[in-house]
Design a protein around this motif. Structure first.
Motif, mmCIF file in Angstrom:
data_model
loop_
_atom_site.group_PDB
_atom_site.id
_atom_site.type_symbol
_atom_site.label_atom_id
_atom_site.label_comp_id
_atom_site.label_asym_id
_atom_site.label_seq_id
_atom_site.Cartn_x
_atom_site.Cartn_y
_atom_site.Cartn_z
ATOM 1 N N UNK A 154 0.568 -1.395 -0.050
ATOM 2 C CA UNK A 154 -0.324 -0.154 -0.106
ATOM 3 C C UNK A 154 1.359 0.873 -0.433
ATOM 4 N N UNK A 155 0.215 1.798 -0.676
ATOM 5 C CA UNK A 155 1.628 3.221 -0.979
ATOM 6 C C UNK A 155 0.964 4.309 0.420
ATOM 7 N N UNK A 250 -5.318 2.148 -3.049
ATOM 8 C CA UNK A 250 -3.920 2.786 -2.655
ATOM 9 C C UNK A 250 -3.344 1.012 -2.929
ATOM 10 N N UNK A 251 -3.766 0.324 -3.625
ATOM 11 C CA UNK A 251 -2.797 -1.124 -3.107
ATOM 12 C C UNK A 251 -1.770 -2.372 -4.477
ATOM 13 N N UNK A 252 -1.223 -3.161 -4.160
ATOM 14 C CA UNK A 252 -1.381 -3.094 -5.600
ATOM 15 C C UNK A 252 -0.882 -4.746 -5.116
ATOM 16 N N UNK A 253 -1.199 -5.550 -5.708
ATOM 17 C CA UNK A 253 -1.193 -6.864 -5.363
ATOM 18 C C UNK A 253 0.038 -7.753 -5.797
ATOM 19 N N UNK A 254 0.494 -8.956 -5.588
ATOM 20 C CA UNK A 254 1.907 -8.888 -6.988
ATOM 21 C C UNK A 254 1.262 -10.735 -6.632
ATOM 22 N N UNK A 255 1.756 -11.582 -7.775
ATOM 23 C CA UNK A 255 1.459 -12.745 -8.029
ATOM 24 C C UNK A 255 2.904 -13.636 -7.746
#
Length: 316
Positions: A154-155, A250-255
């Motif tokens: 999250x930023x 505000x978030x990014x999800x990484x696989x």
């Protein structure tokens, strides 16, 4: 060139930068991290990191020595963790297995603490119970399941920017105590040092040393209270701010994939992961190193200071 791809020419690398969301996260291609980075490439990678907060590389089959060399491109490294032991031959590297999360957390998935805020499902900033948390964190996927085990970031600058001017003005002048949990303190056990408790006094809002931008400096589960407020006031404000920190926009999800690497700016992000460890039994092993940081500074010039325990050391 696609509008979704940014290229940065360095010598000899040509980096291809693919943003993943409008506010956080980018994947970098076009560089082999097994090889030493020249100054221009290291600078371009760091600029991308500061801009996008967390960056990702795929298919980087690094040895431990190559991982350490990559980390040192951005500054001196710390020991693996203030209370956890690194690998015997590489004390800078912290290895984690997914099974540890089941053993060390309660059934409701919260980290055991003496007086925790509400459960925020593992969201945290790395090592803020010391006065000088690390600047950057670098995580490499060693053994990755075919599904599950994703990580969120999250930023924290966006979280601050989203507040009303009145709440911003209130937070700008406040300070908060960050403490170790009961799990991080106490007697040594396998993989753990005899350390703690640790506690540090931090600004509630920190100013990024590179950009001057403000971010919320709230660590759900570790920030115990805001100094100068009554208990109910402190908890209510911490809950409000933690809600902002964990907002999905505000978030990014990484696989994760095998040999993927994530690098995040620990001065401007919070993260959570593996977010679904309670629901799968597949093996998952990652290794982390951290680049040494400095004392956070608030908008009023206050610099963080230790209350208990030592500063986070440097190995080199």
């Amino acid at each position: 060139m696609s509008d979704l791809i940014i290229e940065r020419q360095t010598s000899p690398a040509r980096l291809e930068i693919r943003p993943l969301t409008p506010v956080i996260g980018a994947e970098i291609r076009g560089v082999d991290l097994r090889k030493p980075l020249d100054a221009a490439t290291a600078q371009a990678i760091e600029q991308t990191l500061v801009q996008w907060k967390v960056i990702f590389f795929r298919d980087q089959d690094l040895s431990n020595e190559q991982l350490l060399a990559f980390g040192r491109s951005f500054g001196p490294l710390t020991p693996a963790h203030p209370v956890a032991l690194g690998l015997p031959e590489h004390p800078e590297i912290w290895e984690r297995e997914a099974g540890e999360y089941r053993q060390n957390h309660r059934q409701d998935l919260t980290i055991p603490t003496a007086r925790p805020p509400r459960d925020y499902k593992g969201w945290h900033i790395d090592i803020t119970f010391v006065a000088n948390p690390n600047r950057y964190s670098i995580l490499r996927g060693v053994r990755i399941p075919p599904y599950g085990g994703d990580t969120l970031w999250s930023n924290l600058e966006s979280a601050y920017d989203g507040l009303s001017p009145t709440i911003k003005a209130l937070c700008d002048g406040l300070k908060a105590v960050h403490r170790t949990s009961s799990y991080d303190s106490g007697e040594p056990r396998p993989g753990r040092k005899a350390a703690g408790p640790f506690a540090a006094l931090h600004p509630l809002v920190r100013v990024h040393p590179r950009t001057g931008r403000k971010s919320l400096f709230v660590n759900p589960g570790t920030t115990s209270h805001i100094v100068g407020l009554r208990e109910r006031e402190s908890q209510a404000l911490l809950d409000l701010l933690a809600d902002e920190v964990t907002r999905p926009e505000y978030a990014v999800r990484f696989h994760w994939t095998p040999n993927a690497i994530a690098v995040w700016d620990n001065q401007a992000t919070a993260h959570a992961g593996p977010i679904d460890y309670a629901h799968f039994d597949l093996p998952r092993v990652v290794r982390r190193i951290t680049v040494a940081g400095e004392l956070p500074e608030g908008p009023d010039g206050f610099r963080s200071r230790p209350l208990e325990g030592e500063l986070f050391g440097v190995i080199g």
